[in-house]
Enzyme design. Structure first.
Site, PDB file in Angstrom:
ATOM      1  N   HIS A  55       3.091 -19.580  49.339  1.00 40.81           N
ATOM      2  CA  HIS A  55       3.595 -18.839  51.241  1.00 40.81           C
ATOM      3  C   HIS A  55       2.426 -18.943  51.915  1.00 40.81           C
ATOM      4  O   HIS A  55       2.203 -19.204  53.116  1.00 40.81           O
ATOM      5  CB  HIS A  55       4.676 -18.597  51.069  1.00 40.81           C
ATOM      6  CG  HIS A  55       5.606 -17.491  52.449  1.00 40.81           C
ATOM      7  ND1 HIS A  55       6.970 -17.927  52.159  1.00 40.81           N
ATOM      8  CD2 HIS A  55       4.650 -17.668  53.765  1.00 40.81           C
ATOM      9  CE1 HIS A  55       7.042 -17.754  53.407  1.00 40.81           C
ATOM     10  NE2 HIS A  55       5.832 -17.223  54.455  1.00 40.81           N
ATOM     11  N   GLU A  56       1.490 -17.742  51.459  1.00 41.38           N
ATOM     12  CA  GLU A  56       0.629 -17.425  52.261  1.00 41.38           C
ATOM     13  C   GLU A  56      -0.260 -18.332  52.113  1.00 41.38           C
ATOM     14  O   GLU A  56      -1.258 -18.805  53.732  1.00 41.38           O
ATOM     15  CB  GLU A  56      -0.131 -16.281  51.135  1.00 41.38           C
ATOM     16  CG  GLU A  56       0.752 -14.890  51.018  1.00 41.38           C
ATOM     17  CD  GLU A  56       1.171 -13.949  52.837  1.00 41.38           C
ATOM     18  OE1 GLU A  56      -0.342 -14.687  53.450  1.00 41.38           O
ATOM     19  OE2 GLU A  56       1.947 -13.637  52.252  1.00 41.38           O
ATOM     20  N   HIS A  74       0.115 -20.677  55.145  1.00 40.59           N
ATOM     21  CA  HIS A  74      -0.100 -19.733  56.161  1.00 40.59           C
ATOM     22  C   HIS A  74      -1.608 -20.107  56.508  1.00 40.59           C
ATOM     23  O   HIS A  74      -1.617 -20.808  58.190  1.00 40.59           O
ATOM     24  CB  HIS A  74       0.053 -18.561  56.666  1.00 40.59           C
ATOM     25  CG  HIS A  74       1.489 -18.145  57.042  1.00 40.59           C
ATOM     26  ND1 HIS A  74       2.038 -18.366  57.883  1.00 40.59           N
ATOM     27  CD2 HIS A  74       1.686 -16.907  55.668  1.00 40.59           C
ATOM     28  CE1 HIS A  74       3.430 -17.943  57.981  1.00 40.59           C
ATOM     29  NE2 HIS A  74       2.655 -16.761  56.759  1.00 40.59           N
ATOM     30  N   HIS A  81       6.018 -18.804  60.122  1.00 38.06           N
ATOM     31  CA  HIS A  81       7.704 -19.425  59.385  1.00 38.06           C
ATOM     32  C   HIS A  81       8.665 -20.058  60.335  1.00 38.06           C
ATOM     33  O   HIS A  81       8.702 -20.525  61.457  1.00 38.06           O
ATOM     34  CB  HIS A  81       8.256 -18.166  59.720  1.00 38.06           C
ATOM     35  CG  HIS A  81       7.342 -16.835  59.066  1.00 38.06           C
ATOM     36  ND1 HIS A  81       7.120 -15.809  59.287  1.00 38.06           N
ATOM     37  CD2 HIS A  81       6.987 -17.052  57.637  1.00 38.06           C
ATOM     38  CE1 HIS A  81       6.575 -15.095  58.371  1.00 38.06           C
ATOM     39  NE2 HIS A  81       6.460 -16.055  57.255  1.00 38.06           N
TER      40      HIS A  81
END
Length: 1012
Positions: free
Chosen positions: A239-240, A243, A249
């Site tokens: 998930h990181e 970014h 999101h």
């Protein structure tokens, strides 16, 4: 679909919701740069200046802005934040409805901006609700400029993201990071490479703000991706990295209200900003539909006031089902499609990560279309090489292969060295990569078409490596290595250097002699060179340094058990201390693998430049006895002092240190001012203790003829310090163990022999012979060991331990080490625990093998242990600690029984922070009578600190008979039914003697209950 940033707005950094247990601190600074620990492997750190996502100028809930972002986003004094929001009619979905807040023109109530404070603590400015005033609060307004021009610098050029992993991560954590990066590589055209000299790169760091990252390429140097406490999970790291790639999101995209409903009343106060949505001009979804399955989507209960309360509710689909959101398992198909669009990945080609594989031109063998463009990225384990073979080739032939061609480059992208460009029908020779990656690109632009091509590749582990630095890994790392593999690396660095090898992680099938899977290292270029070591198991080997410029490394796996393997860095190593200027060190230079440090002679300390030395307290002492004191004794010691005394006695002597006075800043943690005492002269010698506070340490005796005493003070509080006397005594045990067969204990002026558990001392005072080992133990706490511990237990041995504790307190066994011959049913050697005074009591467990049993707690005040060994295999045995736990279920009988407030009643006052519940139960038709013999508990008007409570039943929901504290006798307490609960509670300060009571069963059930 996760929101890919519009190229003009990739500027915000985004702080994610933390997993349970993750810590958040408010240590925000006006400068969004920090010094972080960086290294190629664990343990050797250097300083790196990077953009720290935990330090921001302003925080909007979980979104942080640095100074550059403030300028771009035009953060001004309050304008839009305080305007009343304009409600719009909601959509009729048959469920909960609300008008979603728009970012940044209106806001949820009680939202806050966190601004930095000089003291490093959180400073939160609450924004007033629409229609209210707050003249004292400093508020901000965000007016976001819509993207009108491209900002290509926010996209990683060529999809290549260089990375560095900080030095404070374990090998397991590093493997997780690499698995997450390989996952992104597998499904997109993004490539993660270890940083060499790139200016912009990401740094995996452990920051106090938990899990957070900038969105996209920050530029202007390194940028941190924070993997804080409890964030080191595959899904969170993936998930990181989303970014980092450039995703926001999913639930903040402009069209989210068509797909989810935000339930504002369930959101934690102050966290409403996390659910604001962005304007259409601020982000771009690149034409992809809303993706409930995205790894970038919040879960239904993210930032919820309760775990079962929804904050984001997906709207029902055509079948009436609400889609699942918030998965952290893998990239969704939508994530993959959007990333491929964002980085303009070729429609043809893929990332190949298997050890063998094949690929072909589109349409092969029926002919490829015109104007095709395909890219294959082959990536195998570092330390492996790739062999590429074309089995068929039929491309339109032109001069210099100008029109149709397949091109192979020796690396990870299109700018890597060219291995060859091919066209026509001649099959190329085999191609071998110099490292673990190949780039294969196919283009067609002619109207004359051929069949295309077909190629196969295979990863080849081992080989000759001639370079200054690099990495080798077991095949398929960080996943389990494959069976029946043999890899040999011959590493060569330039003449005049040594080869340094350090391990990041190590997990190879364990065996006493490494007979199955192993790593073999030799000091030279061949298998006949001097053996450095055979390694297996789970402990990382020490760093290796060759004597010349070559190193031979061999990895072998058999056909059965496979583990995660190893990852190691190699580099050219030079002894900086051998240079004419000794590395610039004034007194002493200490060479370390990959670096060096300066040191000073005793009596000196390093100056601020870490190279020169200045006079210090401490010194080198050779006297047999003497006194050492803190600087300035008996006055307060100065701040920022570091004193080292090195005491040396003659061989076969031991040094004892006795403190006569002791007063330093600190408590049990000793992280400010402290005294450290070690056996030996080096700072990494065996540590006897680290001391601070006002409690005088016990006498300390060295294990050899050397002792190191170090005093250190910080830059704040000073105390009186310490005074200590040292004296030396000849250690008769140092030579031939004093003639003792097993253990020799040195005493002042003499010595004595002692035998291990299960043996007794012979009449001659030196030898040991086997003895019975049946023990009765009544102490509140202590240590248990198998016979002959720490050596292997003898064969045909049976030992018992009968442990009894204070009445009303249960015996607890906690194992610190455990290794008993393994058997599925523990039929051979084993340890049995019984819930009572002998082996007739109910059994609590039979244990063997090498896995430590969980702590075992008896139901009463007795526990019986029985150890048995047969005639064959012996192992190390076990070591355990016995202690007590208060509370439990007690049986009241006609015979009187005892109950004590704590296990050491009579010897010590009751402990702090005690929480004890006893349930005393009588037979049907009987009640419980409780008579206090002694009662002394800290007194307070409402008994709010320490107290004893009685309840007329099984638990605290029963009628309370009273809460008691103070001193003096209490009246008898009777239950109306067959049970009585007693609760004892203490706080963390004043402790008293406690209580002693007797209980019995009685038919007197109508007795008056004692009033409070």
């Amino acid at each position: 679909m996760p929101l890919a940033t519009t190229l003009g707005t990739l500027v915000l950094l985004l702080l994610l919701p933390l997993p349970r247990g993750a810590e958040v601190t408010g240590d925000h600074s006006n400068v969004a740069l920090d010094y972080g620990a960086l290294e190629g492997e664990e343990g050797t750190e250097q300083q790196l200046h990077y953009h720290d996502p935990c330090k921001a100028a302003v925080f909007w809930g979980d979104i942080a802005l640095d100074e550059d972002d403030l300028k771009l986003f035009h953060i001004d004094k309050a304008e839009d934040w305080t305007k009343p929001s304009i409600d719009k009619p909601g959509h009729d979905t048959g469920g909960l409805e609300e008008t979603s807040a728009r970012w940044p023109n209106d806001t949820a109530s009680n939202a806050s901006i966190q601004a930095p404070r000089k003291d490093g603590k959180d400073a939160t400015t609450f924004l007033p609700n629409p229609g209210t005033s707050n003249t004292t609060a400093k508020t901000f307004s965000a007016r976001v400029r819509r993207a009108t021009t491209s900002r290509t610098e926010r996209i990683w050029p060529g999809g290549v993201i260089p990375y560095v992993i900080g030095g404070n991560f374990t090998g397991t954590q590093r493997a997780i990071f690499k698995q997450a990066m390989r996952h992104w590589e597998k499904h997109t055209c993004v490539t993660f490479v270890e940083r060499t000299d790139e200016e912009s790169f990401i740094v995996f760091s452990y920051r106090t703000c938990g899990c957070c990252s900038y969105v996209g390429r920050r530029g202007g140097g390194p940028q941190a991706i924070s993997i804080g406490k409890n964030c080191d999970k595959f899904g969170i790291v993936a998930h990181e990295l989303g970014h980092v790639v450039g995703f926001w999101h999913e639930h903040t995209r402009p069209d989210r209200d068509q797909h989810v409903t935000i339930i504002r009343e369930n959101i934690q106060p102050g966290q409403e900003y996390n659910f604001l949505k962005m304007e259409a001009g601020e982000v771009s979804s690149l034409g992809e539909t809303y993706d409930f399955d995205s790894i970038m989507h919040y879960a239904r209960n993210t930032f919820s006031r309760g775990v079962f309360l929804d904050t984001i509710l997906p709207r029902r689909d055509d079948n009436g089902v609400r889609p699942t959101i918030g998965q952290r398992v893998r990239l969704s198909q939508g994530d993959i499609a959007q990333a491929r669009k964002l980085y303009k990945c070729p429609a043809c080609g893929e990332t190949l990560q298997d050890t063998t594989g094949n690929f072909s031109a589109p349409g092969f063998p029926n002919g490829y279309p015109s104007y095709s463009h395909c890219v294959w990225r082959i990536s195998v384990t570092p330390g492996e090489k790739i062999i590429l073979n074309f089995t068929s080739m039929d491309l339109f032939k032109s001069r210099l292969c100008w029109y149709d061609y397949v091109e192979i480059r020796d690396g990870y992208w299109r700018k890597a060295p060219l291995l060859g460009r091919f066209c026509g029908d001649k099959i190329p020779e085999s191609l071998v990569s110099s490292d673990s990656r190949l780039w294969v690109e196919f283009r067609s632009s002619s109207s004359s078409l051929g069949k295309g091509f077909f190629a196969v590749y295979e990863a080849m582990c081992g080989g000759d490596i001639t370079k200054d630095a690099g990495q080798i890994q077991s095949p398929n790392y960080p996943d389990d290595y494959r069976p029946s593999k043999e890899c040999v690396w011959r590493i060569t660095v330039p003449d005049g250097f040594h080869v340094g090898l350090t391990f990041q992680s190590f997990e190879i099938e364990r065996h006493d002699s490494c007979a199955y899977d192993y790593l073999e290292i030799r000091d030279g270029p061949t298998e006949d060179s001097t053996l450095i070591g055979h390694f297996c198991g789970y402990e990382k080997p020490e760093a290796v340094k060759s004597s010349a410029n070559r190193l031979w490394v061999k990895f072998v796996s058999d056909g059965s058990i496979n583990k995660a393997g190893f990852a190691a860095n190699f580099f050219k190593e030079v002894d900086e201390c051998s240079w004419p200027d000794h590395g610039g060190c004034e007194q002493r230079c200490v060479n370390t693998l990959g670096s060096y440090t300066c040191a000073c002679d005793p009596g000196y300390e390093l100056a601020a430049d870490k190279k020169t030395c200045e006079v210090a307290c401490g010194g080198f002492i050779t006297k047999l006895n003497g006194t050492i004191t803190s600087p300035g004794w008996p006055k307060e010691y100065p701040t920022n002092k570091n004193c080292v005394w090195q005491v040396v006695a003659p061989v076969q002597y031991r040094i004892s240190l006795q403190f006569e006075a002791f007063e330093l800043e600190g408590n049990d943690v000793c992280k400010y001012d402290f005294v450290e005492v070690r056996s030996g002269l080096s700072p990494d010698a065996k540590l006897h203790g680290k001391f601070c506070g006002s409690e005088t340490p016990e006498v300390i005796t060295s294990q050899s003829n050397n002792m190191r005493v170090e005093f250190k003070s910080d830059n704040t509080v000073s105390k009186r310090g310490f005074r200590a006397h040292f004296f030396s005594d000849k250690d008769e045990c140092a030579k031939d163990n004093g003639g003792c067969q097993q253990e020799c204990v040195n005493t002042f002026g003499s010595y004595l022999c002692r035998c291990r558990n299960g043996y007794r001392l012979h009449e001659n005072g030196h030898d040991c012979k086997e003895a019975g080992c049946a023990y009765k133990i009544s102490s509140a706490e202590g240590t248990l060991m198998s016979p002959n511990w720490p050596d292997k237990y003898p064969s045909r041995k049976e030992c018992t331990w009968n442990i009894s504790s204070t009445a009303g307190h249960r015996v607890k066994i906690t194992f610190s080490e455990f290794e008993i011959e393994q058997h599925q049913e523990c039929a051979y050697d084993h340890l049995e625990l019984y819930d009572g005074t002998d082996s007739l009591a109910p059994i609590l467990g039979r244990f063997c093998g090498s896995k430590k049993p969980d702590p075992v707690v008896a139901t009463g005040s007795s526990l019986f242990l029985r150890f048995y060994s047969d005639a064959s295999v012996q192992r190390k045995g076990f070591q355990a600690v016995h202690s007590t736990e208060c509370g439990g279920r007690l049986k009241a009988e006609v015979q009187t029984k005892e109950l004590y407030s704590h296990a050491q009643f009579g010897d010590n006052n009751y402990p702090s922070q005690a929480r004890c519940d006893w349930v005393i139960v009588a037979e049907d038709g009987y009640g419980v009578e409780l008579i206090f013999r002694t009662f002394e508990v800290e007194e307070e008007a409402d008994c709010g600190y320490d107290f004893m409570e009685a309840y007329d039943g099984y638990d605290s929901s029963a009628p309370r008979l009273g809460r008691f504290c103070g001193s003096g006798p209490l009246e008898e307490i009777y239950s109306a039914g067959d049970s009585l609960m007693i609760r004892f509670h203490t706080d963390d300060t004043i402790n008293k003697k406690g209580f002693h009571a007797r209980y019995t069963s009685t038919k007197f059930q109508d007795a008056l209950h004692m009033r409070k």
